[in-house]
Design a protein around this motif. Sequence first.
Motif, mmCIF file in Angstrom:
data_model
loop_
_atom_site.group_PDB
_atom_site.id
_atom_site.type_symbol
_atom_site.label_atom_id
_atom_site.label_comp_id
_atom_site.label_asym_id
_atom_site.label_seq_id
_atom_site.Cartn_x
_atom_site.Cartn_y
_atom_site.Cartn_z
ATOM 1 N N PHE B 213 21.129 -3.530 5.578
ATOM 2 C CA PHE B 213 20.113 -4.592 5.571
ATOM 3 C C PHE B 213 19.307 -4.564 6.865
ATOM 4 N N VAL B 214 20.002 -4.485 7.996
ATOM 5 C CA VAL B 214 19.311 -4.457 9.293
ATOM 6 C C VAL B 214 18.436 -3.206 9.393
ATOM 7 N N ALA B 215 18.974 -2.073 8.954
ATOM 8 C CA ALA B 215 18.197 -0.831 9.043
ATOM 9 C C ALA B 215 16.911 -0.932 8.239
ATOM 10 N N PHE B 216 17.001 -1.540 7.057
ATOM 11 C CA PHE B 216 15.802 -1.628 6.223
ATOM 12 C C PHE B 216 14.868 -2.752 6.646
ATOM 13 N N ALA B 217 15.388 -3.730 7.368
ATOM 14 C CA ALA B 217 14.512 -4.792 7.855
ATOM 15 C C ALA B 217 13.741 -4.321 9.083
ATOM 16 N N TYR B 218 14.335 -3.406 9.840
ATOM 17 C CA TYR B 218 13.788 -3.078 11.158
ATOM 18 C C TYR B 218 13.067 -1.728 11.186
ATOM 19 N N LYS B 222 9.103 -0.007 12.451
ATOM 20 C CA LYS B 222 9.045 0.869 13.615
ATOM 21 C C LYS B 222 8.439 2.228 13.270
ATOM 22 N N LEU B 223 8.705 2.688 12.035
ATOM 23 C CA LEU B 223 8.277 4.037 11.667
ATOM 24 C C LEU B 223 6.977 4.053 10.871
ATOM 25 N N GLY B 224 6.285 2.889 10.790
ATOM 26 C CA GLY B 224 4.966 2.864 10.162
ATOM 27 C C GLY B 224 4.979 2.603 8.666
ATOM 28 N N GLY B 225 6.029 2.012 8.145
ATOM 29 C CA GLY B 225 6.048 1.617 6.739
ATOM 30 C C GLY B 225 6.640 2.682 5.829
ATOM 31 N N PHE B 226 7.023 2.232 4.616
ATOM 32 C CA PHE B 226 7.678 3.137 3.679
ATOM 33 C C PHE B 226 6.788 4.306 3.284
ATOM 34 N N GLU B 227 5.482 4.006 3.100
ATOM 35 C CA GLU B 227 4.597 5.056 2.621
ATOM 36 C C GLU B 227 4.545 6.200 3.635
ATOM 37 N N ALA B 228 4.475 5.830 4.904
ATOM 38 C CA ALA B 228 4.441 6.861 5.950
ATOM 39 C C ALA B 228 5.750 7.651 5.963
ATOM 40 N N ILE B 229 6.863 6.941 5.778
ATOM 41 C CA ILE B 229 8.172 7.611 5.782
ATOM 42 C C ILE B 229 8.262 8.628 4.646
ATOM 43 N N PHE B 230 7.917 8.180 3.416
ATOM 44 C CA PHE B 230 7.998 9.083 2.275
ATOM 45 C C PHE B 230 7.020 10.241 2.419
ATOM 46 N N THR B 231 5.820 9.948 2.977
ATOM 47 C CA THR B 231 4.836 11.015 3.126
ATOM 48 C C THR B 231 5.345 12.089 4.081
ATOM 49 N N SER B 232 5.925 11.656 5.195
ATOM 50 C CA SER B 232 6.394 12.673 6.142
ATOM 51 C C SER B 232 7.567 13.458 5.559
ATOM 52 N N ALA B 233 8.416 12.777 4.752
ATOM 53 C CA ALA B 233 9.513 13.493 4.095
ATOM 54 C C ALA B 233 8.952 14.513 3.113
ATOM 55 N N GLY B 234 7.941 14.093 2.347
ATOM 56 C CA GLY B 234 7.310 14.995 1.379
ATOM 57 C C GLY B 234 6.733 16.217 2.074
ATOM 58 N N LEU B 311 17.877 6.805 4.333
ATOM 59 C CA LEU B 311 17.928 6.929 5.793
ATOM 60 C C LEU B 311 17.711 8.380 6.217
ATOM 61 N N GLY B 312 18.061 9.331 5.325
ATOM 62 C CA GLY B 312 17.792 10.737 5.605
ATOM 63 C C GLY B 312 16.291 10.975 5.782
ATOM 64 N N PHE B 313 15.493 10.320 4.932
ATOM 65 C CA PHE B 313 14.033 10.423 5.063
ATOM 66 C C PHE B 313 13.545 9.665 6.299
ATOM 67 N N PHE B 314 14.175 8.527 6.589
ATOM 68 C CA PHE B 314 13.828 7.782 7.809
ATOM 69 C C PHE B 314 13.978 8.697 9.020
ATOM 70 N N ALA B 315 15.076 9.477 8.991
ATOM 71 C CA ALA B 315 15.346 10.362 10.124
ATOM 72 C C ALA B 315 14.272 11.443 10.245
ATOM 73 N N VAL B 316 13.757 11.881 9.085
ATOM 74 C CA VAL B 316 12.665 12.859 9.118
ATOM 75 C C VAL B 316 11.456 12.225 9.809
ATOM 76 N N THR B 341 19.717 6.619 18.209
ATOM 77 C CA THR B 341 18.431 6.746 18.898
ATOM 78 C C THR B 341 17.461 5.628 18.584
ATOM 79 N N GLN B 342 17.568 5.002 17.415
ATOM 80 C CA GLN B 342 16.564 4.021 17.015
ATOM 81 C C GLN B 342 16.972 2.578 17.292
ATOM 82 N N PHE B 343 18.218 2.348 17.611
ATOM 83 C CA PHE B 343 18.690 0.970 17.782
ATOM 84 C C PHE B 343 19.261 0.779 19.176
ATOM 85 N N PRO B 344 19.331 -0.477 19.637
ATOM 86 C CA PRO B 344 20.035 -0.725 20.894
ATOM 87 C C PRO B 344 21.493 -0.272 20.769
ATOM 88 N N SER B 345 22.074 0.042 21.889
ATOM 89 C CA SER B 345 23.423 0.606 21.915
ATOM 90 C C SER B 345 24.442 -0.208 21.133
#
Lengths: 146, 549
Positions: B213-218, B222-234, B311-316, B341-345
């Motif tokens: 839940f936290v990962a998908f809320a945050y 940070k990564l510019g929205g779902f569309e940007a995430i899927f596009t970069s994965a594609g 999250l695999g695509f998020f990492a991309v 790398t993306q969250f506080p320790s």
Amino acid sequence: MTDPPLPHVRTPRPRSPGPWARLGATALLAAPFPALLWVGGYARTGPWLLGFPYFYWYQLLWVFLSSGMTWCAYLLMTRTGRSPDHTPGAYGGPDEDRRYGGYGTSSGRSQNPEDRGYGGYAGRGGRGDFGEYGFGDHGEHRERFR
Amino acid sequence: MNLDTVDWTALTILVTFFLVVTVMGFTAVQGRRGRHTAGPMHTLDEWGLGDRGFGTLSSWFLLGGTIYTAYTFIAIPAAMFSTGAVSGFFAVPYTILTYPLIFIVMPRLWSVAHRRGYVTPADFVRGRYQSRSLALAVAVTGLMATLPYIALQLVGIQAVFEVIGLGSSNAFVNDLPLAASFTVLAAFTYFSGLRAPALIAVLKGVLLCLVVFVAFAYLPHKLGGFEAIFTSAGEKMAAVDPQTGQATGVFVPGETGFWAYATLALGSAMALVVYPHTVTAALATRSRDVMRRNAALLPVFTLVLGLFALLGFFAVAARVRPTGLDGLPNPQLVVPELFATQFPSWFGGVAMATIAISALVPAAIMSIAAANLVSRNIYRELVNPDATARQEVRVSKAASFLVKFGALAFVLFLDRRFALDFQLLGGIWILQTFPAIVFGLYTRWFHPAALLAGWAAGMVYGTLTAYDIVSPRTGKHFGGSLAEIPLLGDGRLGYIALTACALNAVVSVAVTILLRAAGLPNGRDGTAAGDYHADAGDPHVEPIRELTR
């Protein structure tokens, strides 16, 4: 270990949901299979939804659909066709069914006298199952689907 | 160990969670059990099946914690990250389709097991077909499939330790945290049996939902929205891999991937139904209806898994470069690395602890399931037919210990790659027990010798075909789980396990017909038709008391 010979067992057929409830439940449980196994039907990127390509949101949507359908199937199978609450003796005789309580158990459970005297087998509602028609003469291993 | 690279905040949180889990594991035995009996656990039912008393909610956590292993939460996003949808996202249809199957099959298995006192799937086969060889085949297959699965849970914990910085060139120091956490696991399973993982599963379920839940809320922000995430994965998947000269991966399967995707999903869904650890968790439920309700409720975890896969695509999109301590890229580290790398320790620590705890629950249950196979279907069947309940439980406990340390040795002393190959084969093997178990729940038409022939055919075909798959990247055997489906033409790829299972079924039918034509008797049946519908409250449906004395 040798197993004792099998007695002739007359098996009662528990009351089960009606044919329509059974058909409905089967359809509900079967629906996700064509929807997800026919990959050609959803393997494309558009239309996008909330930033998700179709391929991804379609499958995530089916998580909810399938869960809801399974719940409905559960209701259909358990809330319909309730049998009378107690049918003494419907299960045949006292010992017919338990002589093989697990194979090779060192002490058979039938040795406990308190265990004797069955309540009716069809005692409770909500026991609908698939494929329970036609479980007739057990001794000859004749079992049919439906 | 280089102390500067250790993430101390994350490590402190991880250790804290481990301590909590240890306390939970050891105190679990004092929970419900006090109601029944005093003193230590004496029966296999108590130890191995938690006295079969789990209600809807506790079974939901237990089954969820068992089915969705840590390795899934590590490997599926890793596959998404490196090769995309076909090898990763199939887990979503797989864990959707498995529930209608469980809804149909498990209540029958529950009933007959409770009537006859069966603890393992091989017990059922033994009772139904009265065939020792078939039961032994099912038991040994279950063991061979479960052991590498346990080893992979360790690989999951190892990934977490590696990202936190607990690595060293000294092999002993390097493996110490893993060995320590597994010793704790082995100890509480030994003392508390199934209750320990059941209690820890609650923590696992809550933490998983929280983390995803936290990962998908945050992260999307940070990564510019779902569309940007899927596009970069594609874009990544479409790019040509210089090593193989082909596209890196699959963003959305093309025509050639349809069969692969569908057979992977269906084959895995069928395999899950007959995995010994699923059966153990399912038999521990209180009644048939608990199983059915859970078939409808467990997809919540499928949603969590689907989101984890993404999250695999998020990492991309986040340009995570998962690199192992040896300096080589290791996609298995992608999820821990993403959180680091993306969250506080401190939240990274929570996420890592979640993955580590996720490994403990299935590892504990798998080792119990494997141990029961050893005690019931090998020890009692071959070594000591007159074993008392106490002897049986002693063997089971010792076996669960051995199984876990075997898995630990697997990971520490053999190539990790070997565990992966073995797990791949395990999936193929376990599906070969499907006809004997699931067909057997519905019909006694099959001849046990025919089922054994079918099993052997499926095992040999599956193993040889998997051996022939040579990875284009590494040039090694067992390079994947997809092979051309014979008779289908066009060189379409399909999941080897499912092809082998189809062969298995065909052989079983053909040999049964032959044996019947030859007039050979079908053998006896130790179960009765009524056994398959019995529910809690019916006569003789209760925890097996004869094992107590």
